[in-house]
Motif scaffolding. Structure first.
Motif: not given
Length: 54
Positions: A34-37, A39
């Protein structure tokens, strides 16, 4: 005698390329990253040091 990490990586890449050529198919794609981990979970509220209020 410790192994050179770069040499180990090169050997692994050569072995994988050789295996892919022998099986006559492309290697399986890596899992999507994923581009962002995800939360971080919300922190729990602080516990009261004096205990419950009566």
């Amino acid at each position: 005698m410790p192994a050179d990490p770069f040499a180990v990586l090169q050997a692994l890449l050569r072995a994988e390329a050789s295996r892919a050529r022998r099986t006559d198919r492309a290697p399986e794609p890596a899992a999507e990253i994923p581009d962002h981990p995800a939360p971080a979970p919300a922190p729990e509220p602080p516990a009261h040091r004096d205990g419950p209020v009566r």
